[in-house]
Design a protein around this motif. Structure first.
Motif, PDB file in Angstrom:
ATOM      1  N   ALA A   1       0.660  -1.572   0.162  1.00 43.89           N
ATOM      2  CA  ALA A   1      -0.187  -0.291  -0.364  1.00 43.89           C
ATOM      3  C   ALA A   1       0.273   1.641  -0.014  1.00 43.89           C
ATOM      4  N   GLY A   2       0.158   2.436  -0.862  1.00 50.27           N
ATOM      5  CA  GLY A   2       1.174   3.451  -0.419  1.00 50.27           C
ATOM      6  C   GLY A   2       1.349   4.456  -2.079  1.00 50.27           C
ATOM      7  N   GLU A   3       2.510   4.521  -2.288  1.00 47.07           N
ATOM      8  CA  GLU A   3       2.250   5.452  -3.747  1.00 47.07           C
ATOM      9  C   GLU A   3       2.037   4.258  -4.865  1.00 47.07           C
ATOM     10  N   THR A   4       0.387   5.351  -5.650  1.00 47.25           N
ATOM     11  CA  THR A   4       0.435   4.349  -6.700  1.00 47.25           C
ATOM     12  C   THR A   4       1.043   4.784  -8.441  1.00 47.25           C
ATOM     13  N   GLN A   5       1.779   4.293  -9.488  1.00 46.87           N
ATOM     14  CA  GLN A   5       2.284   4.615 -10.173  1.00 46.87           C
ATOM     15  C   GLN A   5       1.824   4.319 -12.121  1.00 46.87           C
ATOM     16  N   LEU A   6       1.061   5.108 -12.053  1.00 46.17           N
ATOM     17  CA  LEU A   6       0.877   4.924 -13.867  1.00 46.17           C
ATOM     18  C   LEU A   6       2.426   4.657 -14.296  1.00 46.17           C
ATOM     19  N   VAL A   7       2.524   3.320 -15.698  1.00 49.03           N
ATOM     20  CA  VAL A   7       3.424   3.432 -16.331  1.00 49.03           C
ATOM     21  C   VAL A   7       3.143   3.446 -17.607  1.00 49.03           C
ATOM     22  N   VAL A   8       3.114   4.298 -18.274  1.00 44.09           N
ATOM     23  CA  VAL A   8       2.501   4.854 -19.820  1.00 44.09           C
ATOM     24  C   VAL A   8       4.044   4.449 -20.643  1.00 44.09           C
ATOM     25  N   GLN A   9       3.544   3.958 -22.365  1.00 47.78           N
ATOM     26  CA  GLN A   9       4.698   4.418 -23.418  1.00 47.78           C
ATOM     27  C   GLN A   9       4.691   5.016 -24.306  1.00 47.78           C
ATOM     28  N   ILE A  10       4.904   6.618 -24.055  1.00 46.47           N
ATOM     29  CA  ILE A  10       4.775   7.503 -24.885  1.00 46.47           C
ATOM     30  C   ILE A  10       5.312   7.569 -26.366  1.00 46.47           C
ATOM     31  N   ASP A  11       4.306   7.704 -27.836  1.00 42.49           N
ATOM     32  CA  ASP A  11       5.343   7.977 -28.859  1.00 42.49           C
ATOM     33  C   ASP A  11       6.548   9.188 -28.898  1.00 42.49           C
ATOM     34  N   GLU A  12       7.805   7.809 -29.102  1.00 44.85           N
ATOM     35  CA  GLU A  12       9.471   8.957 -29.235  1.00 44.85           C
ATOM     36  C   GLU A  12       8.888  10.628 -29.880  1.00 44.85           C
ATOM     37  N   LYS A  13       8.076  10.880 -30.881  1.00 47.25           N
ATOM     38  CA  LYS A  13       7.594  12.050 -30.775  1.00 47.25           C
ATOM     39  C   LYS A  13       6.952  13.158 -30.396  1.00 47.25           C
ATOM     40  N   HIS A  14       6.358  12.370 -29.256  1.00 53.50           N
ATOM     41  CA  HIS A  14       6.032  13.573 -28.431  1.00 53.50           C
ATOM     42  C   HIS A  14       6.577  13.974 -27.619  1.00 53.50           C
TER      43      HIS A  14
END
Length: 410
Positions: free
Chosen positions: A250-263
């Motif tokens: 429990a504690g901090e929640t994170q989101l792992v996201v893949q972003i297109d390198e052009k951004h």
């Protein structure tokens, strides 16, 4: 009869001619006013540019749990997906033999403590009394030897009596030394005391080991969290080295996201994002960009980023799929047009067909921010202008068009 027949003869050509004239007139009007074209109304409002991507919910770390001793599982009192508190029992092994060993080790400690107490309370005082007695005997033997020597010098006794007196004094002296050694051994720092203390320490270490092994019969939650994997059932024979459970703390929640390198050039730490879980698309919550991977995944052409959720909703669970809109720029009162209406949008000279007095006029524009199907127009258009709604329609510059189905940008 002849007159009526003549009228019927000329009626049909007259009607046909009128129809031809109507068709030609309608075609001429259509040619003059142009075809019907859907148009979009240019608006002016606050505009936020976002980078849209999808990812998954992930805690900063996961705890893999297993047993430390070989044994048979007696009970597994928790289920996958259950929230657990710190020190809660997750797996219980058969522990009857371990409990007996722990009790036996505790008895060994009690015996060692009794032996040490006996040495201090009984043997040491007895050794002290024995020393006092030996010293008294030595004093008496010394005085007897002195008298025997005097009598021998006066000739009242022979050599044999003197030798016996000397021997008796030596024996008493040896007994004093022996009593002193026994007392020293029974006191703190002595050999008997050292042996007793060592035996107690060894018994205590054995008890701690037995108690530890007994405690190993239970796997406890090291921290509070959610059990996200369970690979064990009651009756299983388990051994060290195998992962039986995975706990998401429990504690901090994170989101792992893949972003297109052009951004990548648009991303900065601290940027805010609006997030929705695919399972709850109508419920949105806020996250903050806290990590941008310095490397690019060459195979996918993407960059991994992580966002922190400071107040996660109660329904959010480990590995949930989420949609993320990262706010990378904001403009107040921007002039907006649908990106679909812009020709050559990726070139240095984008343009649109602006509808002016029924004509589609090619109009160069300058673009700014772009997001979610809308483009900011920095120059070339103003609020309430009309443009052809789609760039896929081919018309000539200044061709006549009839605007229909006006699309209002929201």
């Amino acid at each position: 009869m002849l007159q009526l027949h003549t009228l019927r003869t000329y009626r049909y050509p007259l009607i046909g001619g009128l129809l031809v004239m109507c068709v030609l007139g309608w075609a001429g009007l259509r040619w003059f006013y142009g075809p019907q074209m859907p148009v979009a109304l240019v608006v002016q409002r606050d505009f936020v540019q976002t980078v849209v991507a999808s990812g998954r919910v992930q805690s900063p770390h996961r705890v893999e749990l297993g047993v430390q001793i070989t044994g048979t599982v007696k009970a597994v009192p928790v289920n996958e997906g259950q929230t657990v508190h710190a020190a809660q029992v997750l797996i219980a092994l058969e522990d009857a033999e371990l409990a007996a060993n722990a009790r036996q080790a505790e008895l060994a400690v009690t015996q060692a403590q009794a032996k040490l107490r006996q040495l201090r309370e009984v043997q040491a005082p007895l050794a002290e009394q024995a020393l006092l007695q030996a010293q008294a005997n030595q004093d008496a033997a010394s005085r007897g030897l002195q008298r025997t020597q005097d009598l021998f010098k006066q000739g009242f006794i022979g050599q044999a009596a003197l030798d016996e007196s000397v021997r008796a004094e030596h024996v008493m002296r040896s007994q004093v030394k022996s009593a002193q050694q026994q007392l020293s051994s029974a006191r703190s720092g002595g050999s008997d005391m050292a042996v007793a203390e060592s035996a107690l320490s060894q018994a205590q270490a054995g008890a701690e080991l037995a108690k530890s092994r007994w405690h190993y019969s239970q796997v406890l939650a090291p921290v509070a969290g959610t059990l996200i994997a369970r690979n064990v059932e009651a009756g299983d024979t388990v051994q060290p080295g195998k992962v039986l459970m995975v706990l998401s703390p429990a504690g901090e929640t994170q989101l792992v996201v893949q972003i297109d390198e052009k951004h990548l050039n648009l991303l900065k730490l601290g940027q805010s994002a609006q997030v929705s879980a695919d399972a709850y698309p109508d419920q949105r919550f806020t996250a903050e960009l806290v990590y941008i991977n310095p490397g690019v995944d060459a195979q996918r052409g993407s960059v991994e980023v992580k966002l922190r959720v400071t107040q996660p909703p109660t329904y959010l669970q480990q590995d949930m799929t989420v949609s993320v809109d990262i706010e990378v720029a904001k403009r107040n009162q921007a002039v907006l047009v649908p990106t679909e209406a812009v020709h050559d949008v990726q070139s240095q000279g984008p343009w649109v067909f602006k509808v002016v007095k029924g004509q589609a006029q090619r109009t160069p524009i300058q673009l700014g921010l772009r997001s979610q199907g809308l483009s900011e127009v920095l120059d070339g258009l103003a609020a309430n202008d009309q443009v052809l709604a789609t760039a896929s329609v081919v018309v000539n510059d200044k061709a006549h068009v009839r605007p229909v189905s006006t699309l209002v940008v929201k």
